[in-house]
Design an enzyme around this catalytic site. Structure first.
Site, PDB file in Angstrom:
ATOM      1  N   SER A  52     -17.815 -74.484-100.591  1.00  0.00           N
ATOM      2  CA  SER A  52     -17.193 -75.718-100.102  1.00  0.00           C
ATOM      3  C   SER A  52     -18.055 -76.904-100.501  1.00  0.00           C
ATOM      4  O   SER A  52     -18.275 -77.125-101.686  1.00  0.00           O
ATOM      5  CB  SER A  52     -16.990 -75.630 -98.586  1.00  0.00           C
ATOM      6  N   THR A  53     -18.580 -77.657 -99.546  1.00  0.00           N
ATOM      7  CA  THR A  53     -19.364 -78.849 -99.846  1.00  0.00           C
ATOM      8  C   THR A  53     -20.533 -78.518-100.776  1.00  0.00           C
ATOM      9  O   THR A  53     -21.333 -77.646-100.480  1.00  0.00           O
ATOM     10  CB  THR A  53     -19.903 -79.475 -98.546  1.00  0.00           C
ATOM     11  N   HIS A 112     -13.073 -75.219-101.514  1.00  0.00           N
ATOM     12  CA  HIS A 112     -12.301 -76.161-100.708  1.00  0.00           C
ATOM     13  C   HIS A 112     -12.174 -77.486-101.450  1.00  0.00           C
ATOM     14  O   HIS A 112     -13.144 -78.207-101.631  1.00  0.00           O
ATOM     15  CB  HIS A 112     -12.984 -76.390 -99.356  1.00  0.00           C
ATOM     16  N   MET A 114     -19.908 -76.282 -95.826  1.00  0.00           N
ATOM     17  CA  MET A 114     -19.921 -76.581 -94.405  1.00  0.00           C
ATOM     18  C   MET A 114     -19.050 -75.584 -93.649  1.00  0.00           C
ATOM     19  O   MET A 114     -18.019 -75.143 -94.144  1.00  0.00           O
ATOM     20  CB  MET A 114     -19.403 -78.007 -94.194  1.00  0.00           C
ATOM     21  N   ASP A 158     -16.211 -70.579 -93.105  1.00  0.00           N
ATOM     22  CA  ASP A 158     -15.088 -69.921 -93.783  1.00  0.00           C
ATOM     23  C   ASP A 158     -15.604 -68.790 -94.668  1.00  0.00           C
ATOM     24  O   ASP A 158     -16.575 -68.952 -95.405  1.00  0.00           O
ATOM     25  CB  ASP A 158     -14.315 -70.934 -94.623  1.00  0.00           C
TER      26      ASP A 158
END
Length: 352
Positions: A169-170, A196, A290, A293
């Site tokens: 993600s991030t 993401h 972050m 998930d």
């Protein structure tokens, strides 16, 4: 002490909206603003900011040019890009040049003043500051560790039909450029990947990774067969599953079910779908991001399939959230730095 943030955008309205959003958080302060990259460059030469929110398309010096100049002159800045879908290709280049992450720019004033944009901007700043206290990504903060020391010990499968399932993600778009291009062309497994990202950006990311890699990298297409030496990236805004047909062929399955925990694509959906797959082992890889998930999906998957879980270490993560979550769940087999992820994947699945 409040985090000082520089806002750079040629639109006076967008500057005001973003400054107002930032100032709603008690720990943040939009200390300065600039109308273009040249103004921002002059400020960044002499003043330190905890974060920079940067537009791409600006007069005199655009966001890409600013990032390139900062990189060449070794001026450190924690930059979050605000970008439109029309600038998706440019956004990927901005990440290559040092931006940590990006958020999608609203297309009108109503969206700009809406809760979704506010939430996205605050969330990415929270991720930046909570995880690294604003330090430059990739600079070690200490020895790599797994919270709780939960690294599993078990016998490793050395043969069989395998698949790699990766989640991030991030900080992921930049991290992936240090992983996917280093996988060998003859990797003896397919790779399915959830990053993401909003719709419209994953295609640009896939195209850029494909240019840099010897493996084939594409944005996943519904019903296409899953093949070795190929990386399939879940399209932004859609969930991705891997489904085995009656003919024994594994195919990509995309769906538009509601977001899970605000996420679509969601890594848990991908991992859970693999519980019914016909692979002898699933190599699960969790990189910077972050939240948590992927952890629940890997836990579910591990109950019915042989899994080998690789997590990025804390020192090399932009945001040590997703790898931390899977480690604290006791599901991790190996913890490695980002620079070692590609060779660890290759070691576990082999080459054809």
């Amino acid at each position: 002490m409040k985090k000082n943030i520089l806002v750079v955008d040629d639109s006076a309205l967008m500057r005001r909206i973003m400054c107002d959003i930032i100032n709603t958080v008690s720990d943040y302060q939009a200390t300065d603003y600039c109308r273009d990259g040249l103004e921002a460059y002059e400020k960044l030469k002499t003043k330190n900011y905890d974060g920079v929110v940067l537009d791409i398309n600006m007069p005199r010096m655009n966001g890409l040019e600013l990032l390139e100049r900062l990189r060449k002159e070794h001026i450190q800045a924690n930059v979050v890009v605000v970008s439109t879908i029309n600038s998706a290709d440019v956004t990927i280049l901005a990440i290559e040049r040092g931006a940590i992450d990006f958020i999608q720019k609203p297309t009108n004033v109503i969206e700009a003043k809406g809760e979704e944009f506010k939430s996205n901007l605050i969330s990415v700043l929270n991720a930046l500051f909570d995880s690294k206290a604003g330090r430059k990504p990739g600079r070690p903060s200490g020895k790599p560790r797994v919270t709780g020391g939960n690294v599993r010990e078990r016998k490793k499968t050395t043969a069989g039909n395998k698949l790699v399932a990766l989640a991030c993600s991030t900080g992921g778009p930049k991290a992936l450029q240090r992983v996917i291009p280093y996988l060998p062309k003859n990797l003896d497994a397919p790779v399915v990947l959830v990053q993401h990202m909003p719709a419209g950006f994953t295609k640009s990311m896939a195209d850029r990774l494909n240019e840099l890699s010897t493996v084939t990298v594409t944005e996943a297409v519904d019903r296409e067969p899953v093949e070795k030496g190929h990386v399939y990236i879940a399209p932004g805004g859609r969930h991705m599953e891997v489904v085995r047909g009656t003919d024994g062929v594994h195919r990509i399955s995309l769906n538009d079910m509601p977001p899970i925990g605000g996420l679509r694509p969601c890594a848990n959906v991908m991992y859970e779908s693999l519980a019914k797959a016909g692979y002898d082992e699933i190599v699960c890889v969790v990189l910077t991001g972050m939240g948590g998930d992927g952890t629940n999906g890997i836990r579910t998957l591990s109950k019915s399939r042989q899994v080998h879980v690789i997590a990025e270490d804390e020192a090399s993560c932009v945001v040590y959230g997703m790898p931390r979550a899977v480690a604290e769940a006791g599901l991790v087999d190996e913890v490695v730095s980002l620079a070692d992820v590609a060779k660890t994947i290759t070691k576990n699945v082999g080459v054809k």
